[in-house]
Structure formats: C-alpha cells, structure tokens
Scaffold this motif. Structure first.
Motif, mmCIF file in Angstrom:
data_model
loop_
_atom_site.group_PDB
_atom_site.id
_atom_site.type_symbol
_atom_site.label_atom_id
_atom_site.label_comp_id
_atom_site.label_asym_id
_atom_site.label_seq_id
_atom_site.Cartn_x
_atom_site.Cartn_y
_atom_site.Cartn_z
ATOM 1 N N VAL A 90 0.529 -1.220 0.243
ATOM 2 C CA VAL A 90 -0.269 -0.138 -0.158
ATOM 3 C C VAL A 90 0.651 1.224 -0.055
ATOM 4 O O VAL A 90 0.774 2.522 -0.660
ATOM 5 C CB VAL A 90 -1.136 -0.139 1.121
ATOM 6 C CG1 VAL A 90 -1.233 1.355 0.983
ATOM 7 C CG2 VAL A 90 -1.994 -1.484 0.850
ATOM 8 N N ALA A 91 2.055 1.555 0.937
ATOM 9 C CA ALA A 91 2.890 2.367 1.644
ATOM 10 C C ALA A 91 3.255 2.834 0.096
ATOM 11 O O ALA A 91 4.039 3.928 -0.146
ATOM 12 C CB ALA A 91 3.826 2.300 2.297
ATOM 13 N N SER A 92 3.850 1.923 -1.009
ATOM 14 C CA SER A 92 4.626 1.679 -2.365
ATOM 15 C C SER A 92 4.062 2.167 -3.255
ATOM 16 O O SER A 92 4.654 3.331 -3.877
ATOM 17 C CB SER A 92 4.806 0.597 -2.517
ATOM 18 O OG SER A 92 5.334 0.619 -3.848
ATOM 19 N N VAL A 93 2.856 2.903 -3.407
ATOM 20 C CA VAL A 93 1.691 3.264 -4.718
ATOM 21 C C VAL A 93 1.655 4.569 -3.593
ATOM 22 O O VAL A 93 0.826 5.846 -4.298
ATOM 23 C CB VAL A 93 0.278 2.192 -4.576
ATOM 24 C CG1 VAL A 93 -0.471 3.295 -5.786
ATOM 25 C CG2 VAL A 93 1.373 1.223 -5.216
ATOM 26 N N GLU A 94 0.571 4.355 -2.285
ATOM 27 C CA GLU A 94 0.263 5.248 -1.986
ATOM 28 C C GLU A 94 0.376 6.268 -0.059
ATOM 29 O O GLU A 94 0.007 7.385 -0.133
ATOM 30 C CB GLU A 94 -1.724 5.632 -1.164
ATOM 31 C CG GLU A 94 -2.301 4.785 -2.410
ATOM 32 C CD GLU A 94 -3.777 3.517 -1.565
ATOM 33 O OE1 GLU A 94 -4.073 4.653 -1.064
ATOM 34 O OE2 GLU A 94 -4.236 3.278 -2.649
ATOM 35 N N PHE B 188 9.019 -3.495 -5.640
ATOM 36 C CA PHE B 188 7.492 -2.120 -5.470
ATOM 37 C C PHE B 188 6.775 -1.838 -6.608
ATOM 38 O O PHE B 188 7.398 -1.036 -7.226
ATOM 39 C CB PHE B 188 8.257 -0.991 -4.412
ATOM 40 C CG PHE B 188 9.146 -1.686 -3.478
ATOM 41 C CD1 PHE B 188 8.596 -2.692 -2.354
ATOM 42 C CD2 PHE B 188 10.169 -1.144 -3.497
ATOM 43 C CE1 PHE B 188 8.900 -2.756 -1.036
ATOM 44 C CE2 PHE B 188 10.947 -1.725 -2.320
ATOM 45 C CZ PHE B 188 10.607 -2.479 -0.891
ATOM 46 N N PRO B 189 5.403 -2.323 -6.039
ATOM 47 C CA PRO B 189 4.450 -1.789 -7.055
ATOM 48 C C PRO B 189 4.809 -0.085 -7.544
ATOM 49 O O PRO B 189 3.759 0.411 -8.672
ATOM 50 C CB PRO B 189 2.809 -1.712 -7.081
ATOM 51 C CG PRO B 189 3.301 -2.270 -5.316
ATOM 52 C CD PRO B 189 4.906 -2.935 -4.813
ATOM 53 N N GLY B 190 5.260 0.652 -6.935
ATOM 54 C CA GLY B 190 4.510 1.793 -6.911
ATOM 55 C C GLY B 190 6.601 2.559 -6.971
ATOM 56 O O GLY B 190 6.909 3.796 -6.687
ATOM 57 N N GLY B 191 8.095 2.097 -7.967
ATOM 58 C CA GLY B 191 8.554 2.031 -7.771
ATOM 59 C C GLY B 191 9.507 2.075 -6.931
ATOM 60 O O GLY B 191 9.700 1.628 -5.644
ATOM 61 N N CYS B 192 10.720 2.840 -6.521
ATOM 62 C CA CYS B 192 11.268 2.955 -5.313
ATOM 63 C C CYS B 192 11.080 3.605 -4.308
ATOM 64 O O CYS B 192 10.009 4.354 -4.255
ATOM 65 C CB CYS B 192 12.918 3.739 -5.693
ATOM 66 S SG CYS B 192 13.261 3.606 -4.276
ATOM 67 N N PHE B 193 10.742 2.363 -3.142
ATOM 68 C CA PHE B 193 10.535 3.474 -2.503
ATOM 69 C C PHE B 193 10.842 3.909 -1.471
ATOM 70 O O PHE B 193 10.279 4.449 -0.530
ATOM 71 C CB PHE B 193 9.928 1.090 -1.224
ATOM 72 C CG PHE B 193 9.338 1.468 0.016
ATOM 73 C CD1 PHE B 193 8.242 1.043 0.162
ATOM 74 C CD2 PHE B 193 9.513 2.446 1.247
ATOM 75 C CE1 PHE B 193 7.269 0.371 1.280
ATOM 76 C CE2 PHE B 193 8.701 2.250 2.115
ATOM 77 C CZ PHE B 193 7.264 2.123 2.509
ATOM 78 N N PHE B 194 11.620 3.735 -1.526
ATOM 79 C CA PHE B 194 12.533 5.352 -0.583
ATOM 80 C C PHE B 194 12.724 6.134 -1.533
ATOM 81 O O PHE B 194 13.152 7.732 -0.513
ATOM 82 C CB PHE B 194 13.984 4.244 -0.326
ATOM 83 C CG PHE B 194 13.985 3.563 1.263
ATOM 84 C CD1 PHE B 194 13.850 3.914 2.260
ATOM 85 C CD2 PHE B 194 14.213 2.191 0.351
ATOM 86 C CE1 PHE B 194 13.740 2.519 3.152
ATOM 87 C CE2 PHE B 194 14.655 1.151 1.193
ATOM 88 C CZ PHE B 194 13.901 1.412 2.590
#
Length: 205
Positions: free
Chosen positions: A24-28, A105-111
């Motif tokens: 969830v956090a990766s995307v939102e 990570f579905p939203g790209g680089c988490f960091f």
C-alpha cells in the motif's frame, strides 16, 4: 494453544500486516496507511492491527524496515560476492536498475517515494528515511573509493561525485518508469552508468 504456537502466529500476523502495508505504502505513501484500511483488507479488528505496533508511526517505521530488507536483498546481496571496487560497483548498479525495471515495489523505489513524502516533515520517520539514504551513499562511496585507490577509475576521481551522479541516474530512471512509463529508460540508465564507471584505461584520450 501452546505459548510457542501463539508466538509463531503473532509473528505471522505481524508479517502479513507488514507485507500488505509495504504494498500500500509503495503506491500511496506511508501516510496512506490507515489502521482501518489494513484491518478491513486483512480481516482483522483495528485493535488487532494496532496491537502489533502501538501507533501509526511505529507501523510506518516497521514498514520502512521491511522495505529496507527487501531493497538490500534485491540490490546489495547480488553484489556482495563480487570483487570490491569497480566490479562490485557495476554489479550493484545493474541490480539497482533491475530492481526498478522489474518494479519490485509496485510504486517504484520505496525510498525515493518516502523521501519526497517526508523530506520537509521533521520527525522519526523522516530521520529513518534519511539514515537509510545516508547508509546507502556511504556504501556506494566506499566502493567508488576502492575503485579509485586501485586505479580502476581515473586518479583524482571524487568518490562523492560518483555517488551523486549514480543517485541522479537511478532517480531519473525511477521517474521515467513511474511517471512516463518509458520502456527505454532502463537502457539509457545502463548506458549512463557504463559511461560513468568506465575503467581508467578504457577512457578516450
């Protein structure tokens, strides 16, 4: 129920919460994590979710730790067996590019996403994000310094400048993939890294 089974089940539940939270956090974003949403998606009560962490901030910090473990497994561990210096730096950069290309990570680089979200917001989460970036910069700088000391990169090369440029390439790649869906971006990133890490003896006069 035996105490051992109870502990194992609690750890399994915590892991399931963290796995879903990372996705969830990766995307939102980390602020997109809500106890109510996680409880609904995992079929738990809000108190059941909160009981594993104590607060939303503690959950966010635990999610960062889990994401860091995934990142290191994807990017550092493939490079760790390589010879220190330029060889390891090249393997590391290839693993780094592949990690983004495969959208681990579905939203790209988490960091990168977490840094954008918290860079102007003082607190424990921002500090945790910054410390992970700093640790990664030190790791890259150490390998760049070894490459310079071994004569693999030109004499006088500034390891910190190398790190700055490599971070720039990877952040540009993340942006190109996530915002533009650029299918050629990974190839461009590889060319940029190859040029920056060209051995001293192979550079044109």
């Amino acid at each position: 129920m035996s105490p051992r089974r109870s502990v194992a089940e609690a750890l399994g539940t915590r892991a399931a919460i963290l796995d879903r939270s990372v996705a969830v956090a990766s995307v939102e974003g980390l602020e997109g994590l809500t106890i109510g949403r996680l409880a609904a998606e995992l079929g738990m009560s809000k108190s059941g979710v909160l009981g594993h962490f104590g607060s939303k901030e503690a959950l966010q910090l635990a999610v960062l730790e889990r994401a860091d473990g995934i990142f290191l497994a994807e990017v550092w561990e493939p490079a760790a067996p390589a010879a220190p210096g330029l060889v390891r730096l090249r393997v590391l950069c290839e693993a780094w590019i592949s990690y983004l290309e495969r959208q681990v990570f579905p939203g790209g680089c988490f960091f990168v996403a977490a840094a954008h979200e918290f860079d102007g917001r003082p607190g424990a989460v921002r500090d945790a994000v910054e410390s992970r970036f700093e640790a990664w910069r030190r790791r890259l700088g150490k390998e760049a310094g070894r490459a310079v000391d071994a004569g693999e990169l030109p004499a006088g090369t500034d390891p910190e400048q190398v790190v700055f440029e490599l971070l720039g390439v990877v952040m540009a790649l993340n942006h190109a993939i996530q915002l533009h869906g650029d299918q050629r971006a990974a190839a461009r990133a590889r060319r940029a890294v190859e040029t920056r890490l060209m051995p001293a003896g192979e550079r044109p006069a």
